[in-house]
Design an enzyme around this catalytic site. Structure first.
Site, PDB file in Angstrom:
ATOM      1  N   CYS A 114      13.497 -15.940  -7.168  1.00  0.00           N
ATOM      2  CA  CYS A 114      12.387 -15.956  -6.199  1.00  0.00           C
ATOM      3  C   CYS A 114      11.382 -17.074  -6.505  1.00  0.00           C
ATOM      4  O   CYS A 114      10.972 -17.252  -7.655  1.00  0.00           O
ATOM      5  CB  CYS A 114      11.685 -14.606  -6.217  1.00  0.00           C
ATOM      6  SG  CYS A 114      10.363 -14.472  -4.986  1.00  0.00           S
TER       7      CYS A 114
ATOM      8  N   GLY B  82       0.793  -1.215   0.000  1.00  0.00           N
ATOM      9  CA  GLY B  82       0.000   0.000   0.000  1.00  0.00           C
ATOM     10  C   GLY B  82       0.840   1.287   0.000  1.00  0.00           C
ATOM     11  O   GLY B  82       1.931   1.327  -0.490  1.00  0.00           O
TER      12      GLY B  82
ATOM     13  N   ASP C 140       6.133 -11.092   1.748  1.00  0.00           N
ATOM     14  CA  ASP C 140       5.165 -10.172   1.168  1.00  0.00           C
ATOM     15  C   ASP C 140       4.569 -10.703  -0.124  1.00  0.00           C
ATOM     16  O   ASP C 140       3.478 -10.301  -0.520  1.00  0.00           O
ATOM     17  CB  ASP C 140       5.814  -8.811   0.924  1.00  0.00           C
ATOM     18  CG  ASP C 140       4.791  -7.749   0.591  1.00  0.00           C
ATOM     19  OD1 ASP C 140       3.814  -7.629   1.341  1.00  0.00           O
ATOM     20  OD2 ASP C 140       4.947  -7.068  -0.431  1.00  0.00           O
TER      21      ASP C 140
ATOM     22  N   CYS D 263      22.408 -17.429  -8.480  1.00  0.00           N
ATOM     23  CA  CYS D 263      20.975 -17.343  -8.740  1.00  0.00           C
ATOM     24  C   CYS D 263      20.119 -18.139  -7.762  1.00  0.00           C
ATOM     25  O   CYS D 263      19.153 -17.625  -7.208  1.00  0.00           O
ATOM     26  CB  CYS D 263      20.691 -17.815 -10.163  1.00  0.00           C
ATOM     27  SG  CYS D 263      18.962 -17.775 -10.656  1.00  0.00           S
TER      28      CYS D 263
END
Length: 443
Positions: free
Chosen positions: A353, A84, A299, A349
């Site tokens: 993610c 946000g 997150d 690497c």
């Protein structure tokens, strides 16, 4: 867009009983005053129907107190505010937070505050406050006007470039330490050099962070497994974007401009492990705190499956150190395909993610990263310069010395390519014929 949006948010020292961790606290949850088309935060509002999306002082104090206590032996602790849009909480909330930090700050402890903002509502009061309390501010900007305004619009669909630039100039006016966070998407991915030079020459930014936009296509919209939206950056496109910027940076800006990706990757060549969580073998040290006090594993995984607990009920250090969170972090390595384990760039690497691991390897194993081909392009391209800078640092010399060394390297490779012959493999190791690489440059 990233759990480590600010350049030094993960540099906290280790405490005595558990490793250091980073908390991305979201005082307004997913609530924002913009409506960026690629933002995955906004969808998280559905997790808290009817919420005011405002962090209570009780949650704020628990977060600060517990985070400080969990790093008992650390000389420095970072308190990170994100969203946000965290500035929607108003200045008074943050003034109270500074009072709470001072109340729990032990002698000799440095508390650093970071905040990630779109900059739209910053004014002189905000600038004075952020400067007074030495905030490190990450400001979201996607490049020059047309590129930025393509996806970053307000709730009415209006462009935001001028408002963001006004906020950024206010930070500069008040001497606030800041960096620029740029998402790389279909609008700016083919303009890497223009974006970089805009930040360096027109904005005056010395610290930059580039985050690739990778959005999975909605179920039913995808024509094939692993499809992404039209806003997403292509894998090879991402690698070319990084290579283009790297070439400019390594030739003239090392030591003057700091690009988080390049610094994080250089660490892999220096010590065998990146400073960026996306390139580490395991993860789990960066958690997300919602406005309610709910804590999630990351997150990018704010969902019921990865809910750890609420800090008003269980200490944040215990939640981060829980078996559930350890398994979450270890899963990054445990689920790595063999194709990645056999890769020459595994050390740099580690599959990137987990949120981007939705393709299959050439032999059909699941878990290949969408950005794999682009990352290979990048790592191969920077291998020699990274090795040179790593050796410079080991010898106690500045990495910036590479800007004097590279021209001699290039001349040596051109001469070797000429001697090898036009159709021989280029001696630089690119895999191309000499005539299409350094031999072509010499012709």
């Amino acid at each position: 867009m990233d759990s480590n949006a600010l350049r030094d948010a993960t540099t906290q020292a280790h405490g005595a009983s558990r490793p250091a961790f980073h908390v991305m606290s979201k005082p307004t949850g997913a609530r924002c005053n913009l409506d960026c088309e690629y933002c995955f935060f906004l969808k998280k509002e559905a997790l808290y129907p009817g919420s005011t999306f405002r962090m209570s002082d009780a949650v704020m104090e628990a977060h600060i107190r517990q985070t400080i206590a969990a790093h008992a032996n650390a000389p420095e602790v970072t308190i990170a505010w994100q969203g946000g849009e965290p500035t929607l909480m108003g200045l008074e909330f943050f003034r109270r937070a500074m009072e709470v930090e001072e109340r729990y700050r032990r002698p000799g402890l440095t508390i650093r505050n970071t905040i990630q903002t779109n900059g739209v509502i910053l004014n002189d009061d905000w600038g004075a406050f952020l400067g007074e309390h030495n905030f490190l501010v990450g400001i979201s900007l996607d490049g020059p006007r047309e590129m930025h305004d393509r996806y970053r619009k307000d709730k009415a669909g209006n462009p935001t470039f001028d408002k963001v630039m006004r906020g950024l100039r206010l930070l500069q006016k008040h001497g606030v330490d800041y960096n620029v966070l740029c998402t790389v998407n279909s609008a700016n991915a083919d303009h890497g050099l223009e974006v970089y030079r805009f930040f360096r020459d027109e904005v005056g930014a010395e610290f930059m962070q580039f985050i690739p936009i990778v959005e999975r296509a909605e179920a039913g919209d995808a024509e094939r497994p692993g499809a992404v939206t039209g806003r997403s950056v292509g894998s090879s496109q991402w690698g070319t974007f990084l290579n283009t910027i790297f070439d400019e940076w390594v030739a003239r800006d090392v030591g003057k401009v700091f690009v988080q990706m390049f610094d994080g990757v250089l660490a892999s060549w220096v010590r065998g492990e990146s400073t960026l969580c996306i390139f580490q073998a395991t993860c789990g040290d960066g958690v997300a705190l919602e406005h309610t006090g709910d804590l999630y594993s990351c997150d990018h995984f704010v969902e019921e499956k990865h809910f750890l607990g609420n800090i008003l009920e269980t200490d944040i250090g215990d939640l981060v150190g829980s078996e559930k969170q350890r398994k979450f972090g270890q899963a990054k390595n445990d689920t790595l395909p063999q194709y990645c384990r056999d890769c020459e760039f595994l050390f740099a690497c580690h599959g990137e993610c987990p949120k981007n691991r939705f393709l299959e390897t050439p032999d059909g194993e699941p878990g290949l990263n969408y950005l794999c081909s682009g990352l290979k392009l990048f790592f191969a391209h920077v291998d020699r310069p990274m090795a040179i800078m790593a050796e410079l640092l080991r010898r106690g010399r500045p990495a910036a010395d590479i800007m004097r060394i590279l021209p001699f390297e290039e001349q040596r490779l051109r001469q070797a390519a000429q001697q090898a012959g036009r159709n021989a493999p280029c001696p630089c190791g690119s895999g191309m014929k000499a005539k299409r690489c350094h031999g072509g440059l010499a012709a």
